[in-house]
Design a protein around this motif. Sequence first.
Motif, short mmCIF file in Angstrom:
data_model
loop_
_atom_site.label_atom_id
_atom_site.label_comp_id
_atom_site.label_asym_id
_atom_site.label_seq_id
_atom_site.Cartn_x
_atom_site.Cartn_y
_atom_site.Cartn_z
N ASP A 82 1.31 -1.38 0.31
CA ASP A 82 0.11 -0.20 0.20
C ASP A 82 0.85 1.05 0.31
O ASP A 82 1.65 2.06 1.06
CB ASP A 82 -0.86 0.64 0.83
N PRO A 83 0.98 2.16 -1.16
CA PRO A 83 1.48 3.17 -0.95
C PRO A 83 1.34 4.27 0.19
O PRO A 83 2.62 5.25 0.02
CB PRO A 83 1.80 4.13 -2.32
N ASP A 84 0.17 4.17 0.29
CA ASP A 84 -0.36 5.29 1.70
C ASP A 84 0.70 4.80 2.91
O ASP A 84 0.67 5.55 4.05
CB ASP A 84 -1.27 4.87 1.85
N SER A 85 1.58 3.78 2.73
CA SER A 85 1.72 3.19 4.33
C SER A 85 3.17 3.73 4.26
O SER A 85 3.88 3.54 5.61
CB SER A 85 2.44 2.05 4.17
N LYS A 86 3.61 4.35 3.44
CA LYS A 86 5.11 5.11 3.51
C LYS A 86 5.26 6.30 4.49
O LYS A 86 6.27 5.91 4.78
CB LYS A 86 5.37 5.23 1.85
N ASN A 87 4.79 6.83 4.28
CA ASN A 87 4.56 8.00 5.57
C ASN A 87 3.22 7.87 6.82
O ASN A 87 3.36 8.89 7.26
CB ASN A 87 4.96 9.37 4.67
N ALA A 88 2.69 6.39 6.90
CA ALA A 88 1.94 6.56 8.29
C ALA A 88 2.31 6.82 9.40
O ALA A 88 3.29 5.93 9.40
CB ALA A 88 1.06 5.36 7.20
N GLY A 89 1.76 7.04 10.01
CA GLY A 89 1.64 7.67 11.02
C GLY A 89 0.95 6.82 11.77
O GLY A 89 0.56 5.26 11.21
N PRO A 90 1.58 6.23 13.01
CA PRO A 90 1.66 4.70 14.32
C PRO A 90 -0.23 4.80 13.91
O PRO A 90 -0.31 3.25 13.83
CB PRO A 90 2.20 5.47 14.65
N ASN A 91 -0.70 5.47 13.39
CA ASN A 91 -2.31 4.65 13.99
C ASN A 91 -3.24 4.77 13.09
O ASN A 91 -4.29 4.28 12.95
CB ASN A 91 -3.13 5.70 15.07
N GLN A 92 -2.43 5.09 11.34
CA GLN A 92 -3.42 5.11 10.20
C GLN A 92 -3.48 4.30 10.06
O GLN A 92 -2.93 3.03 10.12
CB GLN A 92 -2.27 5.98 9.28
N MET A 93 -5.17 4.16 9.43
CA MET A 93 -5.48 3.05 8.76
C MET A 93 -5.11 2.60 7.49
O MET A 93 -4.70 3.75 6.67
CB MET A 93 -6.98 2.33 8.91
N LEU A 94 -4.75 0.95 7.06
CA LEU A 94 -3.44 1.17 6.30
C LEU A 94 -4.70 0.17 5.30
O LEU A 94 -5.61 -0.76 5.62
CB LEU A 94 -2.14 1.16 5.79
N GLY A 95 -4.41 0.33 4.20
CA GLY A 95 -5.13 -1.38 3.17
C GLY A 95 -5.99 -0.49 2.30
O GLY A 95 -6.44 -1.58 1.19
N GLN A 96 -5.85 0.64 1.44
CA GLN A 96 -7.02 0.92 1.15
C GLN A 96 -5.97 1.79 -0.56
O GLN A 96 -6.68 2.54 -1.58
CB GLN A 96 -8.09 1.94 1.24
N GLY A 97 -5.25 1.73 -0.50
CA GLY A 97 -4.40 2.40 -1.61
C GLY A 97 -3.94 1.75 -2.57
O GLY A 97 -3.70 0.57 -2.75
N GLY A 98 -3.20 2.37 -3.48
CA GLY A 98 -2.73 1.50 -4.59
C GLY A 98 -1.89 2.35 -5.68
O GLY A 98 -1.65 3.93 -5.95
N PRO A 99 -2.01 2.18 -6.79
CA PRO A 99 -1.07 2.97 -7.97
C PRO A 99 -2.10 3.24 -8.87
O PRO A 99 -1.95 4.02 -10.08
CB PRO A 99 -0.43 1.92 -9.09
#
Length: 221
Positions: A82-99
């Motif tokens: 998930d590209p959103d994970s690169k700069n994600a904060g510690p409590n940020q929900m992930l799993g929605q990003g893509g190219p």
Amino acid sequence: MKSYLFTLLAGLALTTSLFQCAPKGDGYTYAVISTEYGDMKVRLYNSTPKHRDNFIKLANEGFYDSLLFHRVIENFMIQGGDPDSKNAGPNQMLGQGGPGYTLPAEIGKVHFKGALAAARLGDRQNPQRNSSGSQFYIVDGQPLTEENIQNLEQNFNKTYTPEQRQRYLEKGGSPVLDGEYTVFGEVVEGIDVIDKIAAVPTGQANRPARDVRMTVKVIDK
């Protein structure tokens, strides 16, 4: 909210032009997924050319570098990309990003331990089972019993060759996902790294409590 988290049965939540890379040596292309827990060398399948070429393209662009394994479940799988994970904060929900695109399904290979597969939206939102353009998971899993396999064949309409049955019995995997997601490669070295990552402490949404980052490099063999 849509999310590229695939599901396990009823509750376990689980284009652009492509860069062509000619396979070398034994006819396969390989990549190394590096983490602080070690390296996983993966063989990319020629039988899933769209997924193979897309993974090569993204890896060569550095797309995966510094992304997280943002969701891990011991004895099941580790998921990242998930590209959103690169700069994600510690409590940020992930799993929605893509190219910005998805890939047509190339379903066929099975989910042995070490299988490299594409995450996707669930069937209700995604009846064609198109894959995420970047998110992938690597199967952890445990060895199966004959009873497990018979149950899958009788109750879930799955069929296995003698060789596949034996590998599931000896090495394990997640066969309940077979026929549902595109498997486009497998770990051929560093299988122990999967276990190490899968065992890390996790918090909300099965995200590791401490970030597990990756880099991905395509290699000749």
